[in-house]
Scaffold this motif. Structure first.
Motif, PDB file in Angstrom:
ATOM      1  N   LEU A   1       0.844  -1.178   0.000  1.00  0.00           N
ATOM      2  CA  LEU A   1       0.000   0.000   0.000  1.00  0.00           C
ATOM      3  C   LEU A   1       0.885   1.235   0.000  1.00  0.00           C
ATOM      4  CD1 LEU A   1      -2.582  -1.113   2.697  1.00  0.00           C
ATOM      5  CD2 LEU A   1      -2.906  -1.091   0.242  1.00  0.00           C
ATOM      6  N   SER A   2       0.530   2.197  -0.834  1.00  0.00           N
ATOM      7  CA  SER A   2       1.316   3.424  -0.899  1.00  0.00           C
ATOM      8  C   SER A   2       1.156   4.245   0.368  1.00  0.00           C
ATOM      9  CB  SER A   2       0.893   4.258  -2.099  1.00  0.00           C
ATOM     10  OG  SER A   2       1.093   3.532  -3.285  1.00  0.00           O
ATOM     11  N   ASN A   3      -0.088   4.405   0.813  1.00  0.00           N
ATOM     12  CA  ASN A   3      -0.343   5.113   2.052  1.00  0.00           C
ATOM     13  C   ASN A   3      -1.761   4.823   2.511  1.00  0.00           C
ATOM     14  OD1 ASN A   3      -2.000   7.116   0.580  1.00  0.00           O
ATOM     15  ND2 ASN A   3      -0.045   7.839  -0.168  1.00  0.00           N
ATOM     16  N   CYS A   4      -1.987   4.907   3.812  1.00  0.00           N
ATOM     17  CA  CYS A   4      -3.303   4.687   4.406  1.00  0.00           C
ATOM     18  C   CYS A   4      -3.576   5.790   5.418  1.00  0.00           C
ATOM     19  CB  CYS A   4      -3.374   3.341   5.122  1.00  0.00           C
ATOM     20  SG  CYS A   4      -3.541   1.938   4.037  1.00  0.00           S
ATOM     21  N   PHE A   5      -4.841   6.168   5.501  1.00  0.00           N
ATOM     22  CA  PHE A   5      -5.266   7.206   6.424  1.00  0.00           C
ATOM     23  C   PHE A   5      -6.425   6.685   7.261  1.00  0.00           C
ATOM     24  CE2 PHE A   5      -3.707   9.212   2.569  1.00  0.00           C
ATOM     25  CZ  PHE A   5      -2.788  10.109   3.057  1.00  0.00           C
ATOM     26  N   ASP A   6      -6.486   7.123   8.494  1.00  0.00           N
ATOM     27  CA  ASP A   6      -7.633   6.832   9.335  1.00  0.00           C
ATOM     28  C   ASP A   6      -8.733   7.803   8.924  1.00  0.00           C
ATOM     29  OD1 ASP A   6      -9.573   6.544  11.261  1.00  0.00           O
ATOM     30  OD2 ASP A   6      -8.195   6.629  12.947  1.00  0.00           O
ATOM     31  N   ASN A   7      -9.755   7.286   8.292  1.00  0.00           N
ATOM     32  CA  ASN A   7     -10.850   8.102   7.778  1.00  0.00           C
ATOM     33  C   ASN A   7     -12.133   7.813   8.563  1.00  0.00           C
ATOM     34  OD1 ASN A   7     -11.461  10.113   5.858  1.00  0.00           O
ATOM     35  ND2 ASN A   7     -12.509   8.624   4.586  1.00  0.00           N
ATOM     36  N   SER A   8     -11.967   7.411   9.812  1.00  0.00           N
ATOM     37  CA  SER A   8     -13.103   7.042  10.657  1.00  0.00           C
ATOM     38  C   SER A   8     -13.958   8.257  10.977  1.00  0.00           C
ATOM     39  CB  SER A   8     -12.611   6.434  11.967  1.00  0.00           C
ATOM     40  OG  SER A   8     -11.826   5.299  11.716  1.00  0.00           O
ATOM     41  N   PRO A   9     -15.264   8.044  11.148  1.00  0.00           N
ATOM     42  CA  PRO A   9     -16.120   9.159  11.555  1.00  0.00           C
ATOM     43  C   PRO A   9     -15.755   9.605  12.972  1.00  0.00           C
ATOM     44  CG  PRO A   9     -17.348   7.099  11.560  1.00  0.00           C
ATOM     45  CD  PRO A   9     -15.996   6.803  10.975  1.00  0.00           C
ATOM     46  N   SER A  46      -3.044  -6.492   7.692  1.00  0.00           N
ATOM     47  CA  SER A  46      -2.787  -7.302   8.890  1.00  0.00           C
ATOM     48  C   SER A  46      -1.296  -7.347   9.218  1.00  0.00           C
ATOM     49  CB  SER A  46      -3.360  -8.705   8.733  1.00  0.00           C
ATOM     50  OG  SER A  46      -2.652  -9.449   7.777  1.00  0.00           O
ATOM     51  N   GLN A  47      -0.436  -7.306   8.204  1.00  0.00           N
ATOM     52  CA  GLN A  47       1.007  -7.271   8.452  1.00  0.00           C
ATOM     53  C   GLN A  47       1.399  -5.974   9.151  1.00  0.00           C
ATOM     54  OE1 GLN A  47       3.093  -7.918   4.754  1.00  0.00           O
ATOM     55  NE2 GLN A  47       2.104  -9.892   4.416  1.00  0.00           N
ATOM     56  N   ALA A  48       0.742  -4.880   8.773  1.00  0.00           N
ATOM     57  CA  ALA A  48       1.090  -3.578   9.337  1.00  0.00           C
ATOM     58  C   ALA A  48       0.374  -3.282  10.645  1.00  0.00           C
ATOM     59  CB  ALA A  48       0.767  -2.477   8.327  1.00  0.00           C
ATOM     60  N   LEU A  49      -0.876  -3.746  10.765  1.00  0.00           N
ATOM     61  CA  LEU A  49      -1.705  -3.333  11.899  1.00  0.00           C
ATOM     62  C   LEU A  49      -2.109  -4.457  12.831  1.00  0.00           C
ATOM     63  CD1 LEU A  49      -4.078  -0.984   9.868  1.00  0.00           C
ATOM     64  CD2 LEU A  49      -2.057  -0.332  11.197  1.00  0.00           C
ATOM     65  N   GLY A  50      -1.782  -5.665  12.460  1.00  0.00           N
ATOM     66  CA  GLY A  50      -2.178  -6.802  13.282  1.00  0.00           C
ATOM     67  C   GLY A  50      -3.276  -7.611  12.617  1.00  0.00           C
ATOM     68  N   GLU A  51      -3.396  -8.838  13.045  1.00  0.00           N
ATOM     69  CA  GLU A  51      -4.316  -9.797  12.422  1.00  0.00           C
ATOM     70  C   GLU A  51      -5.780  -9.340  12.461  1.00  0.00           C
ATOM     71  OE1 GLU A  51      -4.663 -12.829   9.935  1.00  0.00           O
ATOM     72  OE2 GLU A  51      -2.749 -12.131  10.731  1.00  0.00           O
ATOM     73  N   GLU A  52      -6.143  -8.540  13.471  1.00  0.00           N
ATOM     74  CA  GLU A  52      -7.538  -8.091  13.552  1.00  0.00           C
ATOM     75  C   GLU A  52      -7.931  -7.213  12.368  1.00  0.00           C
ATOM     76  OE1 GLU A  52      -5.042  -5.397  16.161  1.00  0.00           O
ATOM     77  OE2 GLU A  52      -5.302  -7.539  15.971  1.00  0.00           O
ATOM     78  N   ALA A  53      -6.962  -6.585  11.724  1.00  0.00           N
ATOM     79  CA  ALA A  53      -7.268  -5.778  10.539  1.00  0.00           C
ATOM     80  C   ALA A  53      -7.846  -6.644   9.431  1.00  0.00           C
ATOM     81  CB  ALA A  53      -6.008  -5.056  10.047  1.00  0.00           C
ATOM     82  N   LYS A  54      -7.427  -7.875   9.379  1.00  0.00           N
ATOM     83  CA  LYS A  54      -7.942  -8.809   8.382  1.00  0.00           C
ATOM     84  C   LYS A  54      -9.205  -9.499   8.887  1.00  0.00           C
ATOM     85  CE  LYS A  54      -6.292 -12.617   5.489  1.00  0.00           C
ATOM     86  NZ  LYS A  54      -5.123 -13.417   5.163  1.00  0.00           N
ATOM     87  N   GLU A  55      -9.176  -9.934  10.133  1.00  0.00           N
ATOM     88  CA  GLU A  55     -10.284 -10.705  10.698  1.00  0.00           C
ATOM     89  C   GLU A  55     -11.547  -9.879  10.904  1.00  0.00           C
ATOM     90  OE1 GLU A  55      -8.550 -12.197  14.265  1.00  0.00           O
ATOM     91  OE2 GLU A  55      -7.218 -13.573  13.201  1.00  0.00           O
ATOM     92  N   GLU A  56     -11.383  -8.602  11.211  1.00  0.00           N
ATOM     93  CA  GLU A  56     -12.536  -7.775  11.542  1.00  0.00           C
ATOM     94  C   GLU A  56     -12.967  -6.844  10.415  1.00  0.00           C
ATOM     95  OE1 GLU A  56     -12.142  -5.903  15.362  1.00  0.00           O
ATOM     96  OE2 GLU A  56     -11.108  -7.664  16.180  1.00  0.00           O
TER      97      GLU A  56
END
Length: 137
Positions: A1-9, A46-56
């Motif tokens: 991924l080139s870049n990711c942002f937290d775009n949460s409400p 999941s590699q960058a943020l932990g397995e829950e990023a994939k599971e959830e």
């Protein structure tokens, strides 16, 4: 991924990530099926943020800018080195009663919504000054 942002409400009820893939990586990924793209991107997350990023992960949405006929492959303009510093002022200058505003005309936040807002506010101010000046004569 080139870049990711937290775009949460602001409520924080659901986490939203906005991620970009650029260049050859993006082209190769878009050749894959939707399910394959989901698997690949959630694995990267999941590699960058932990397995829950994939599971959830609840939902996945992607958009192929390169496939858009009038876009040319990117979500914002691209200027080769030197163009912005040499000609940026001309791109932002009015032409008679024609004014330019948008993310790609921003002084700050080029290519993003905050840049579009900055640009719009600046141009509205310029138009307001022109109207006042024309009406005072």
């Amino acid at each position: 991924l080139s870049n990711c942002f937290d775009n949460s409400p602001y409520s924080g009820k659901k986490g939203v990530l906005l991620c970009f893939l650029e260049g050859d990586c993006s082209v190769k990924l878009m050749e894959k099926s939707h399910d394959e793209r989901v698997q690949i991107v959630t694995s990267w997350l999941s590699q960058a943020l932990g397995e829950e990023a994939k599971e959830e992960a609840i939902e996945y949405l992607d958009f192929n800018w390169a496939a858009q006929e009038h876009i040319g492959g990117a979500y914002s303009s691209y200027f080769p080195p030197g163009v912005w510093t040499q000609y940026g002022h001309a791109l932002r200058s009015s032409f008679g009663r024609i004014y330019w505003a948008g993310a790609d005309y921003a002084l700050d936040g080029f290519g993003y919504i905050n840049g579009a807002i900055e640009s719009a506010e600046r141009v509205v101010g310029e138009i307001g000054k022109r109207v006042v000046s024309e009406n005072s004569h």
